[in-house]
Design an enzyme around this catalytic site. Structure first.
Site, PDB file in Angstrom:
ATOM      1  CB  CYS A   1      28.683  -4.833  23.846  1.00 37.82           C
ATOM      2  SG  CYS A   1      28.109  -3.739  25.122  1.00 37.82           S
TER       3      CYS A   1
ATOM      4  CG  HIS B   1      30.742  -2.443  20.986  1.00 35.49           C
ATOM      5  ND1 HIS B   1      29.581  -2.069  20.540  1.00 35.49           N
ATOM      6  CD2 HIS B   1      31.049  -2.367  22.209  1.00 35.49           C
ATOM      7  CE1 HIS B   1      28.982  -1.497  21.859  1.00 35.49           C
ATOM      8  NE2 HIS B   1      30.164  -1.818  22.780  1.00 35.49           N
TER       9      HIS B   1
ATOM     10  CG  ASN C   1      27.957   1.243  24.220  1.00 33.06           C
ATOM     11  OD1 ASN C   1      27.569   0.284  23.679  1.00 33.06           O
ATOM     12  ND2 ASN C   1      28.998   0.862  25.179  1.00 33.06           N
TER      13      ASN C   1
END
Length: 321
Positions: free
Chosen positions: A111, A248, A278
């Site tokens: 990520c 993020h 996500n």
């Protein structure tokens, strides 16, 4: 010398999957998911690939910057869900957009991958190896998610975001920090193809992503404020000097926890996870492009970008728009 973002782009799969649809597959509900994550829906591939979405995003970033694919010198693709081991996603992007003069390769930091790729682009420019770069984060997480596990299948979505950067004499990226902690890699993991040869047969250990949500939450809320502080120190700035914190998009509660630790109002933390979930390495450039196209990013604004994920990895940069 630094690099400045000259253009942004993004791409999402056509298919949208709501919490209610997932509730028809596992024991969950729209209310349960929204209360714990802030996510309402996500985009899921029905044939789109990490390469095809990234190519779309890169083309839009070039268009936004007023540049052509032939001018691109470097393509960096951050992904942990490529379709192919070889050729890499970046080389497929190069072919799809016609950037025949570019050097292209992939990078995987989960990520935090987009930030690690952005830092790599900065290093190439600082070293005089390249004068510009396309940097993209692109993921098809739907193929590594266990759709029978309500703890993970409600979280993730597919998508891609990209930026085109060029060297600049002033402004641009002002400070950058990266960290890795491989000793805690099992907190978020997904196995690849096991070794199977005439000489050795590895043990199959499952095909899907596994995550310790509590550990990830604790890591992010504790580590990201420190990492952001380091990046701000390198840029000679404080949290009060920052206009927007583009984090993020993992979980609304995580972002709220980070904002609280930094003593910054949540209004300075834009979010789109309610609509895309996500998207791992794609989340920061996806949100950046959304803000850019909405006209919310003004010349001279100071932004913090920060990501965290498997590895464990995390990073932050402060930049002037």
């Amino acid at each position: 010398m630094s690099i400045k973002i000259m253009g942004t782009g993004s791409a999402l799969p056509v298919r949208t999957v709501t919490n209610d649809e997932i509730a028809g597959m596992v024991d969950t509900s729209d209310q349960w998911v929204r209360e714990r994550t802030g996510i309402g829906s996500r985009h899921v591939s029905t044939g789109e690939t990490a390469a095809s979405l990234a190519a779309q995003a890169c083309s839009l970033a070039l268009k936004d910057a007023g540049r052509t694919a032939q001018e691109v010198e470097l393509i960096l693709a951050a992904t942990c869900t490529p379709e192919d081991v070889v050729p890499c996603t970046a080389c497929q992007i190069q072919d799809r957009i016609g950037a025949e003069n570019a050097v292209a390769f992939d990078l995987n930091a989960a990520c935090a991958g987009f930030l690690f790729a952005l830092h790599t682009a900065w290093a190439y420019v600082e070293a005089g190896i390249a004068a510009n770069a396309l940097v993209t984060g692109s993921e098809i997480l739907s193929k590594i998610v266990d759709w029978e596990d309500r703890g993970t299948c409600v979280l993730f979505g597919d998508g891609a975001g990209a930026v085109y950067v060029e060297k600049c004499g002033e402004g641009g990226i002002l400070g950058f920090v990266q960290h890795s902690d491989g000793s805690r890699g099992s907190v978020l993991s997904c196995v690849s193809r096991p070794t199977e040869t005439p000489f050795f047969r590895g043990q199959e250990s499952g095909r899907y992503l596994k995550m310790d949500g509590r550990e990830i939450f604790s890591f992010a809320v504790r580590q990201i404020p420190l990492t952001i502080g380091e990046a701000l120190d390198k840029g000679g700035l404080s949290v009060q000097d920052v206009d927007l914190f583009i984090l993020h998009q993992a979980n609304r509660r995580i972002i709220e926890g980070i904002a609280k630790r930094l003593s910054v109002d949540i209004s300075r933390f834009p979010m789109n996870l309610d609509r895309v979930g996500n998207t791992s390495s794609a989340s920061i450039p996806l949100l950046l492009d959304e803000l850019n196209r909405e006209g919310r990013l003004k010349k001279g604004m100071r932004l913090v970008l920060s990501g965290f994920g498997g590895g464990l990895t995390c990073g932050a940069c402060v930049l002037e728009w």
